[in-house]
Structure formats: structure tokens, C-alpha cells
Design a protein around this motif. Structure first.
Motif, PDB file in Angstrom:
ATOM      1  N   ALA A   1       0.993  -1.238  -0.014  1.00  0.00           N
ATOM      2  CA  ALA A   1       0.122   0.098  -0.049  1.00  0.00           C
ATOM      3  C   ALA A   1       0.864   1.209  -0.047  1.00  0.00           C
ATOM      4  CB  ALA A   1      -0.943  -0.099   1.158  1.00  0.00           C
TER       5      ALA A   1
ATOM      6  N   GLU B   1      -3.663   4.125  -0.003  1.00  0.00           N
ATOM      7  CA  GLU B   1      -4.377   3.782   1.184  1.00  0.00           C
ATOM      8  C   GLU B   1      -4.503   5.124   1.866  1.00  0.00           C
ATOM      9  OE1 GLU B   1      -4.768   0.544   4.834  1.00  0.00           O
ATOM     10  OE2 GLU B   1      -3.528   0.156   3.014  1.00  0.00           O
ATOM     11  N   TYR B   2      -3.774   6.028   1.987  1.00  0.00           N
ATOM     12  CA  TYR B   2      -3.853   6.995   2.806  1.00  0.00           C
ATOM     13  C   TYR B   2      -3.136   8.262   2.287  1.00  0.00           C
ATOM     14  CZ  TYR B   2      -3.806   3.501   6.565  1.00  0.00           C
ATOM     15  OH  TYR B   2      -4.263   2.618   7.567  1.00  0.00           O
TER      16      TYR B   2
ATOM     17  N   GLU C   1      -0.021   2.113   9.656  1.00  0.00           N
ATOM     18  CA  GLU C   1       0.732   0.788   9.130  1.00  0.00           C
ATOM     19  C   GLU C   1       0.288   0.441   7.689  1.00  0.00           C
ATOM     20  OE1 GLU C   1       1.287  -2.195  11.926  1.00  0.00           O
ATOM     21  OE2 GLU C   1       0.502  -0.983  13.478  1.00  0.00           O
ATOM     22  N   PHE C   2       1.261   0.063   7.182  1.00  0.00           N
ATOM     23  CA  PHE C   2       0.767  -0.196   5.621  1.00  0.00           C
ATOM     24  C   PHE C   2       1.863  -0.900   4.831  1.00  0.00           C
ATOM     25  CE2 PHE C   2       2.557   4.003   5.477  1.00  0.00           C
ATOM     26  CZ  PHE C   2       3.364   4.146   4.438  1.00  0.00           C
TER      27      PHE C   2
END
Length: 254
Positions: free
Chosen positions: A152, A177-178, A253-254
């Protein structure tokens, strides 16, 4: 891979810290006042600092970091920045007038500090972590960053105002994702935001219309004294997304 927020404010006071993020244990994304909350042992194992731009709130701890732990380390601290930002840091910070030039200390052949050039779109890989500078539009040369674990990605806009090139690059990130994006001023200060090349909630809403993906969105760089107002305006202006306020100490966390 973990990214811990050490500071995400547009100013200081109380518990507010300016922009800095710790990737795992050894990489900093910017070096604002949040770095000062790390222990000496934590600072000592930081090997790389990726700098979005040269403004003080993003580099304030950099001179003190290398001074505090440089002689405790076996290798130079590496600052990754664009050519323009490196030139500014050399001319105005590490110049023997504001701070010693640690690229010459203790010797030219064994310095405590080393600069590495980065450029938009050119990925730097560090231990399997891929960090790619992204376009930004600020009053000094600036970039954002894509941080990719392989599974991610997280994007940090850095300081920017309206920037089509940023969103074109972001929309190509299939594992996004973010998204951490700045909004420095309230709508009442839109004129100041435009002049200083930042975003306010109405401008943020316009920018997010260009986003074709659906990441979790976090707002950073809020000015002290306007935090609640600005976030309220974000919630009123932005449609299709629900941005949250980035928090100091938050871990991704990714």
C-alpha cells in the motif's frame, strides 16, 4: 511499515509540534519541531531525512539533530532534497553563520552530514521502502512524497496550493491507502492562503474534486487558534470524502 506522526501543526504552543514523521525507526519525512520529542537513542538511529522544502517549520530540528547525535554515529546523516532545497540549506543554514557546515565536520572525507539529490518521479528505495517525490506548488521549491511499502501507499502533499500535477501523479497510484494533505488557513484567510501558496477548506474541496481514488484522507498543517474552525469548514466544504484531522502520535501501518 509504520509511519509515526511526530508533529503535524502549522505552529507551536502547548502540545503542538511542527511537521515531522518517522518512517519505521530510521527515516524522517521532514524535520520540524516534533523531532525534539524523540529520545537520544531514537535520534541516533535515524539515517535518512527526506525534506519536502526549506521552510523553518519543516527543517527546524535538522541542525540540532545532526549536532546532537552526529558524533555518536558511524556514518553521515543523509538529507534527501531537491537541488533547490539543498542550495537553500547550504546557503542559509549550514553556512557557519547560522549553523556549522556539518558536510565538512570532522573532515571533508568523513563528514557527519551528506546531501543526496532527489527529483519528482524518481523513486528512492531504502530497505524495500520506496519513496517518490511528487509535484507541489509552494512559494519555495517543494515536493510531496509517495511512500510505498509494496502492499500500500501513503501520500503526503507537503505544503502546496492548487496543483494539477500533484493529482495527476496521485491518481496513478493504484495502491493508495492514505492521503495526508495540508490545509493551513481558514476560509476567512483565503487571500492569505493564495498569496502564501497554501490551501484553505474551499480550495481543498476544489482540489479533492480532482482525486479519482478513495483513500482515507487526513488534514495537516492546521494553524494554532484556528484548528476547530478550519476542520468545521473542511466538513462543510468537502463533498464525497470525510477528511479527518491528523493527530500527533498517530501511527499508520501499511
Amino acid at each position: 511499515m509504520k509511519l509515526r506522526i511526530l508533529g503535524c501543526s502549522g505552529g507551536i504552543g502547548g502540545n503542538l509540534r511542527t511537521t515531522s514523521m518517522l518512517l519505521d525507526h530510521d527515516v524522517l519525512i521532514d524535520a520540524g519541531t516534533g523531532v525534539g520529542d524523540l529520545s537520544l537513542a531514537e535520534m541516533c538511529v535515524i539515517d535518512h531525512v527526506f525534506v519536502t522544502h526549506s521552510h523553518l517549520d519543516h527543517i527546524a530540528s535538522l541542525p540540532l539533530l545532526v549536532d546532537s547525535v552526529g558524533f555518536m554515529r558511524g556514518q553521515p546523516l543523509v538529507i534527501h532534497a531537491t537541488d533547490e532545497t539543498i542550495a537553500i540549506l547550504k546557503q542559509h543554514v549550514f553556512n557557519w553563520e547560522i549553523w556549522p557546515d556539518f558536510t565538512e565536520i570532522p573532515t571533508l572525507h568523513q563528514p557527519l552530514l551528506r546531501f543526496e539529490r532527489i527529483a519528482c518521479g524518481e523513486t528512492v528505495e531504502i530497505g524495500g521502502r520506496m519513496i517518490t517525490p511528487l509535484p507541489a506548488n509552494h512559494v519555495v521549491p517543494a515536493v510531496g512524497f509517495q511512500i510505498d511499502s509494496g502492499k500500500a501507499s501513503l501520500v503526503f502533499s507537503g505544503d502546496t496550493t492548487t496543483c494539477d500535477a500533484l493529482w495527476e501523479a496521485v491518481n496513478r497510484i493504484r495502491n493508495l491507502e492514505y492521503l495526508i494533505v495540508e490545509t493551513a488557513f481558514s476560509n476567512a484567510e483565503k487571500e492569505l492562503a493564495v498569496v502564501s501558496k497554501h490551501l484553505c477548506p474551499s480550495l481543498l474541496a476544489d482540489e479533492l474534486h480532482k482525486l479519482k481514488l478513495n483513500p482515507e484522507i487526513y488534514v495537516t498543517h492546521l494553524k494554532p487558534g484556528e484548528i476547530e474552525l478550519t476542520m468545521q469548514e473542511v466538513s462543510e466544504c468537502v463533498r464525497g470524502f470525510v477528511p479527518k484531522m491528523l493527530q500527533n502520535g498517530q501511527v499508520f501501518e501499511f
